[in-house]
Design an enzyme around this catalytic site. Structure first.
Site, PDB file in Angstrom:
ATOM      1  N   PHE A  13       0.687  -1.299  -0.013  1.00 10.75           N
ATOM      2  CA  PHE A  13       0.107   0.061  -0.029  1.00 10.75           C
ATOM      3  C   PHE A  13       0.671   1.284   0.040  1.00 10.75           C
ATOM      4  N   THR A  38       4.094 -10.976  -0.867  1.00  9.33           N
ATOM      5  CA  THR A  38       3.341 -11.744   0.047  1.00  9.33           C
ATOM      6  C   THR A  38       1.663 -11.514  -0.322  1.00  9.33           C
ATOM      7  N   THR A 102       9.693 -11.270   9.663  1.00  7.33           N
ATOM      8  CA  THR A 102       9.931 -10.132   8.606  1.00  7.33           C
ATOM      9  C   THR A 102      10.420  -8.854   9.342  1.00  7.33           C
ATOM     10  N   THR A 132       5.840   3.082  12.947  1.00 10.97           N
ATOM     11  CA  THR A 132       4.414   3.418  13.076  1.00 10.97           C
ATOM     12  C   THR A 132       4.196   3.938  14.478  1.00 10.97           C
ATOM     13  N   ASP A 133       3.029   4.652  14.717  1.00 14.34           N
ATOM     14  CA  ASP A 133       2.635   5.143  16.177  1.00 14.34           C
ATOM     15  C   ASP A 133       2.417   4.310  17.068  1.00 14.34           C
ATOM     16  N   GLU A 134       2.099   3.013  16.456  1.00 15.93           N
ATOM     17  CA  GLU A 134       1.659   1.844  17.449  1.00 15.93           C
ATOM     18  C   GLU A 134       2.884   1.477  18.668  1.00 15.93           C
ATOM     19  N   TYR A 158       1.947  -7.278  16.298  1.00 18.40           N
ATOM     20  CA  TYR A 158       2.619  -6.398  15.319  1.00 18.40           C
ATOM     21  C   TYR A 158       3.494  -5.093  15.850  1.00 18.40           C
ATOM     22  N   LYS A 162       7.459  -4.094  15.581  1.00 20.93           N
ATOM     23  CA  LYS A 162       7.952  -2.758  14.924  1.00 20.93           C
ATOM     24  C   LYS A 162       8.731  -2.080  15.909  1.00 20.93           C
ATOM     25  N   ASN A 188      -2.816   5.442   7.649  1.00 18.40           N
ATOM     26  CA  ASN A 188      -2.996   5.949   6.469  1.00 18.40           C
ATOM     27  C   ASN A 188      -4.274   5.413   5.915  1.00 18.40           C
ATOM     28  N   LEU A 198      -9.729  -1.239   7.889  1.00 21.43           N
ATOM     29  CA  LEU A 198     -10.935  -0.726   8.183  1.00 21.43           C
ATOM     30  C   LEU A 198     -11.535   0.011   7.001  1.00 21.43           C
ATOM     31  N   PRO A 213     -18.164  -4.915   9.883  1.00 20.35           N
ATOM     32  CA  PRO A 213     -17.799  -5.264  11.421  1.00 20.35           C
ATOM     33  C   PRO A 213     -17.057  -4.127  12.010  1.00 20.35           C
ATOM     34  N   GLY A 291      -6.647  -6.973  23.246  1.00 18.28           N
ATOM     35  CA  GLY A 291      -5.506  -5.754  23.409  1.00 18.28           C
ATOM     36  C   GLY A 291      -5.689  -4.601  22.592  1.00 18.28           C
TER      37      GLY A 291
HETATM   38  P1  NAD Z   1       1.439  -3.516   3.265  1.00 22.86           P
HETATM   39  O1  NAD Z   1       1.108  -4.727   4.047  1.00 22.86           O
HETATM   40  O2  NAD Z   1       0.459  -2.959   2.444  1.00 22.86           O
HETATM   41  O3  NAD Z   1       2.511  -3.909   2.151  1.00 22.86           O
HETATM   42  C1  NAD Z   1       3.761  -4.590   2.876  1.00 22.86           C
HETATM   43  C2  NAD Z   1       4.607  -4.666   1.739  1.00 22.86           C
HETATM   44  O4  NAD Z   1       5.808  -5.599   2.211  1.00 22.86           O
HETATM   45  C3  NAD Z   1       3.833  -5.968   0.698  1.00 22.86           C
HETATM   46  O5  NAD Z   1       4.139  -5.602  -0.689  1.00 22.86           O
HETATM   47  C4  NAD Z   1       4.541  -7.445   1.084  1.00 22.86           C
HETATM   48  O6  NAD Z   1       4.849  -8.061  -0.151  1.00 22.86           O
HETATM   49  C5  NAD Z   1       5.992  -6.841   1.707  1.00 22.86           C
HETATM   50  N1  NAD Z   1       6.475  -7.757   2.230  1.00 22.86           N
HETATM   51  C6  NAD Z   1       6.232  -8.331   3.369  1.00 22.86           C
HETATM   52  N2  NAD Z   1       6.929  -9.388   3.950  1.00 22.86           N
HETATM   53  C7  NAD Z   1       8.183  -9.260   3.143  1.00 22.86           C
HETATM   54  C8  NAD Z   1       9.197  -9.768   3.152  1.00 22.86           C
HETATM   55  N3  NAD Z   1       9.795 -10.683   4.093  1.00 22.86           N
HETATM   56  N4  NAD Z   1      10.317  -9.548   2.369  1.00 22.86           N
HETATM   57  C9  NAD Z   1      10.208  -8.625   1.298  1.00 22.86           C
HETATM   58  N5  NAD Z   1       8.915  -8.085   1.030  1.00 22.86           N
HETATM   59  C10 NAD Z   1       7.737  -8.337   2.119  1.00 22.86           C
HETATM   60  O7  NAD Z   1       1.926  -2.322   4.282  1.00 22.86           O
HETATM   61  P2  NAD Z   1       1.540  -0.917   4.187  1.00 22.86           P
HETATM   62  O8  NAD Z   1       0.536  -0.702   4.951  1.00 22.86           O
HETATM   63  O9  NAD Z   1       2.001  -0.182   3.016  1.00 22.86           O
HETATM   64  O10 NAD Z   1       2.985  -0.467   5.363  1.00 22.86           O
HETATM   65  C11 NAD Z   1       4.116  -0.245   5.033  1.00 22.86           C
HETATM   66  C12 NAD Z   1       5.102   0.077   6.175  1.00 22.86           C
HETATM   67  O11 NAD Z   1       4.719   1.290   6.576  1.00 22.86           O
HETATM   68  C13 NAD Z   1       5.128  -0.992   6.994  1.00 22.86           C
HETATM   69  O12 NAD Z   1       6.401  -0.931   7.675  1.00 22.86           O
HETATM   70  C14 NAD Z   1       4.196  -0.512   8.392  1.00 22.86           C
HETATM   71  O13 NAD Z   1       4.479  -1.082   9.550  1.00 22.86           O
HETATM   72  C15 NAD Z   1       4.448   0.821   8.292  1.00 22.86           C
HETATM   73  N6  NAD Z   1       3.313   1.901   8.443  1.00 22.86           N
HETATM   74  C16 NAD Z   1       1.955   1.656   7.975  1.00 22.86           C
HETATM   75  C17 NAD Z   1       1.048   2.515   8.423  1.00 22.86           C
HETATM   76  C18 NAD Z   1      -0.454   2.373   7.825  1.00 22.86           C
HETATM   77  O14 NAD Z   1      -1.397   2.770   8.083  1.00 22.86           O
HETATM   78  N7  NAD Z   1      -0.601   1.178   6.856  1.00 22.86           N
HETATM   79  C19 NAD Z   1       0.978   3.437   9.190  1.00 22.86           C
HETATM   80  C20 NAD Z   1       2.390   4.043   9.735  1.00 22.86           C
HETATM   81  C21 NAD Z   1       3.375   2.829   9.228  1.00 22.86           C
HETATM   82  O1  DAU Z   2      -1.269   3.479  13.462  1.00 19.89           O
HETATM   83  C1  DAU Z   2      -0.837   3.000  12.424  1.00 19.89           C
HETATM   84  C2  DAU Z   2      -1.145   1.621  11.994  1.00 19.89           C
HETATM   85  O2  DAU Z   2      -2.278   1.590  11.310  1.00 19.89           O
HETATM   86  C3  DAU Z   2      -0.206   0.841  11.196  1.00 19.89           C
HETATM   87  O3  DAU Z   2       1.019   0.692  11.761  1.00 19.89           O
HETATM   88  C4  DAU Z   2      -0.816  -0.378  10.588  1.00 19.89           C
HETATM   89  O4  DAU Z   2       0.123  -1.165   9.830  1.00 19.89           O
HETATM   90  C5  DAU Z   2      -1.969  -0.516  10.127  1.00 19.89           C
HETATM   91  O5  DAU Z   2      -2.633  -1.737   9.824  1.00 19.89           O
HETATM   92  C6  DAU Z   2      -3.089   0.408  11.101  1.00 19.89           C
HETATM   93  O6  DAU Z   2      -3.617  -0.395  12.284  1.00 19.89           O
HETATM   94  P1  DAU Z   2      -4.923  -0.097  12.683  1.00 19.89           P
HETATM   95  O7  DAU Z   2      -5.103  -1.455  13.692  1.00 19.89           O
HETATM   96  O8  DAU Z   2      -5.169   0.778  13.552  1.00 19.89           O
HETATM   97  O9  DAU Z   2      -5.675  -0.482  11.508  1.00 19.89           O
HETATM   98  P2  DAU Z   2      -7.073  -1.212  11.043  1.00 19.89           P
HETATM   99  O10 DAU Z   2      -7.477  -0.607   9.550  1.00 19.89           O
HETATM  100  O11 DAU Z   2      -6.858  -2.670  11.221  1.00 19.89           O
HETATM  101  O12 DAU Z   2      -8.099  -0.720  12.295  1.00 19.89           O
HETATM  102  C7  DAU Z   2      -8.321   0.464  12.482  1.00 19.89           C
HETATM  103  C8  DAU Z   2      -9.308   0.490  13.820  1.00 19.89           C
HETATM  104  O13 DAU Z   2     -10.444  -0.012  13.339  1.00 19.89           O
HETATM  105  C9  DAU Z   2      -8.748  -0.196  14.907  1.00 19.89           C
HETATM  106  O14 DAU Z   2      -9.272   0.668  15.869  1.00 19.89           O
HETATM  107  C10 DAU Z   2      -9.426  -1.738  14.703  1.00 19.89           C
HETATM  108  C11 DAU Z   2     -10.887  -1.117  13.811  1.00 19.89           C
HETATM  109  N1  DAU Z   2     -11.315  -2.064  13.076  1.00 19.89           N
HETATM  110  C12 DAU Z   2     -10.858  -2.846  12.009  1.00 19.89           C
HETATM  111  C13 DAU Z   2     -11.149  -3.842  11.261  1.00 19.89           C
HETATM  112  C14 DAU Z   2     -10.121  -4.633  10.066  1.00 19.89           C
HETATM  113  C15 DAU Z   2     -12.746  -2.580  13.211  1.00 19.89           C
HETATM  114  O15 DAU Z   2     -13.499  -1.982  13.903  1.00 19.89           O
HETATM  115  N2  DAU Z   2     -13.342  -3.428  12.423  1.00 19.89           N
HETATM  116  C16 DAU Z   2     -12.545  -4.134  11.243  1.00 19.89           C
HETATM  117  O16 DAU Z   2     -12.993  -4.870  10.441  1.00 19.89           O
END
Ligand code: NAD
Ligand code: DAU
Length: 352
Positions: A13, A38, A102, A132-134, A158, A162, A188, A198, A213, A291
């Site tokens: 993403f 993946t 990973t 991540t902020d998590e 997770y 991180k 994001n 979500l 959900p 959690g």
């Molecule tokens: P994503 O799950 O959409 O993409 C992860 C990518 O990494 C995929 O293309 C996958 O194929 C690749 N990958 C996974 N395991 C691998 C491995 N062992 N070797 C090589 N490639 C591998 O993730 P995302 O949401 O785009 O997040 C990207 C980064 O940003 C992550 O490090 C995540 O922790 C961080 N991040 C995400 C968010 C968010 O809201 N999505 C917010 C803050 C930080």
């Molecule tokens: O804060 C940054 C993080 O945001 C990133 O590091 C993670 O990679 C990214 O997945 C995201 O984590 P969250 O757990 O916050 O995202 P998610 O979209 O899974 O969930 C957002 C909120 O919505 C969370 O409070 C859980 C809730 N949720 C999620 C799903 C998938 C629901 O209520 N229903 C759902 O089906």
């Protein structure tokens, strides 16, 4: 200036938006996208730039101890932007070891390869770790924010993986002098977001009249940032950030999950020509996530003060654009939800 840049996880993403930005904005850079493809990696995310002369896709795993050092030797990288990770909290609850492998081991493998390739002269090199902020844990409803000084307190496998990777990045800096920067970003949203998360899940379910959900009472709060604004921040930090520093990135945009879902339902009713209130009937409160962190909120003032970054888009406009993207990219969504993209790309990209 000519540079070879390694971006890991560029088929996911956020990574796909970062790869596109760098390939189009910096024609002098050659961008190598290392991704294991993946379930979350989808080269279709980069179809528009896949034949660009300054772009190379490399299918490979960041945990591969033989291949990663060879890749560094072959391409003499000037910089690394490391996004590859297992990223979904719910999956980390059912399969924590994939996250340790990973996110922790894979990150250390990259750090060590960078150190060994660069150790004679670190000048002009940079290892940028995307986090991540998590890692900071959870806030109460008290108006507080995560700053760069907030102590780490991760709760899910997770976020613990991180947090661990962030510590290793700083250890390679403090012990071996590796030039590193770290950023910690909030949630994001935007195009190409995998529909287990979500916002895209809700859009997909609303479109298909399936239950949405909502975990627990939907009272948990997330701070949402448009993915293109995160990519802009990454560009800025990669080029202007200071070695050894951490930068928080966030949208100053807190929403409870239930308010966010109600807003999405309103937008979807309007776009799909449904009676107002129709989609909200799909809201389905389900068992809470184990959690489940109550609230995240980022203080991004350091990034604004020191590097002049701010989000470019208001949330409602961003959500509107995001819904439009999903409604006009039904094929992408169908391929992802059916898993077809994996079968197709497995036949396109040979294993090394
Ligand atoms: P994503 O799950 O959409 O993409 C992860 C990518 O990494 C995929 O293309 C996958 O194929 C690749 N990958 C996974 N395991 C691998 C491995 N062992 N070797 C090589 N490639 C591998 O993730 P995302 O949401 O785009 O997040 C990207 C980064 O940003 C992550 O490090 C995540 O922790 C961080 N991040 C995400 C968010 C968010 O809201 N999505 C917010 C803050 C930080
Ligand atoms: O804060 C940054 C993080 O945001 C990133 O590091 C993670 O990679 C990214 O997945 C995201 O984590 P969250 O757990 O916050 O995202 P998610 O979209 O899974 O969930 C957002 C909120 O919505 C969370 O409070 C859980 C809730 N949720 C999620 C799903 C998938 C629901 O209520 N229903 C759902 O089906």
């Amino acid at each position: 200036m000519k540079k070879n840049i390694l971006i890991t996880g560029g088929a996911g993403f956020i990574g796909s938006h970062v790869v596109r930005l760098f390939v189009t904005k910096y024609p002098d850079y050659h961008i190598f996208n290392l991704d294991a493809l993946t379930y979350a990696g989808n080269p279709e995310n980069l179809k528009d730039i896949e034949n660009a002369p300054n772009y190379t896709f490399v299918k490979g795993d960041i945990t591969d101890e033989k291949f990663v050092p060879v890749l560094f030797k072959t391409h003499n990288f000037d910089g690394v932007i490391h996004l590859a990770a297992e990223s979904h909290v719910d999956r980390s609850i059912t399969d924590p070891f994939a996250f340790i492998r990973t996110n922790v081991f894979g990150t250390c493998n990259l750090l060590n390869a960078a150190k060994n390739a660069w150790k004679e002269n670190y000048e002009g090199k940079r290892f940028y770790h995307i986090s991540t902020d998590e890692v900071y844990g959870a806030l109460e409803f008290d108006g507080s924010f995560f700053t760069e000084e907030t102590s780490y307190d991760p709760h899910s496998p997770y976020s613990a993986s991180k947090a661990s990777s962030d510590h290793f990045v700083r250890a390679w800096h403090d012990t071996y002098g590796l030039p590193v920067v770290v950023s910690n970003c909030s949630n994001n949203y935007g195009a190409n977001h995998f529909p287990e998360k979500l916002i895209p899940l809700a859009i997909h379910n609303i479109k298909n009249n399936k239950p949405i959900p909502v975990y627990g009472k939907g009272e948990n709060v997330r701070d949402w940032l448009w993915v293109n604004d995160h990519a802009r921040a990454i560009d800025l930090i990669f080029h202007k950030g200071i070695n050894g520093e951490t930068y928080n990135i966030g949208g100053h945009n807190e929403w409870t999950n239930i308010d966010l879902i109600k807003k999405l339902c309103e937008i979807m009713d309007r776009k799909l020509g449904r009676e107002p209130g129709t989609s909200a009937q799909l809201i389905n409160f389900v068992k809470d996530r184990a959690g489940h962190d109550l609230r995240y909120a980022i203080d991004a003032s350091k990034l604004q003060r020191e590097l002049g970054w701010e989000p470019s888009l208001q949330f409602e406009e961003g959500l509107d654009k995001t819904v439009d993207w999903y409604l006009s990219n039904q094929e992408w969504l169908d391929n992802v939800t059916s898993g077809n993209y994996q079968k197709y790309y497995a036949s396109q990209y040979e294993e090394r």
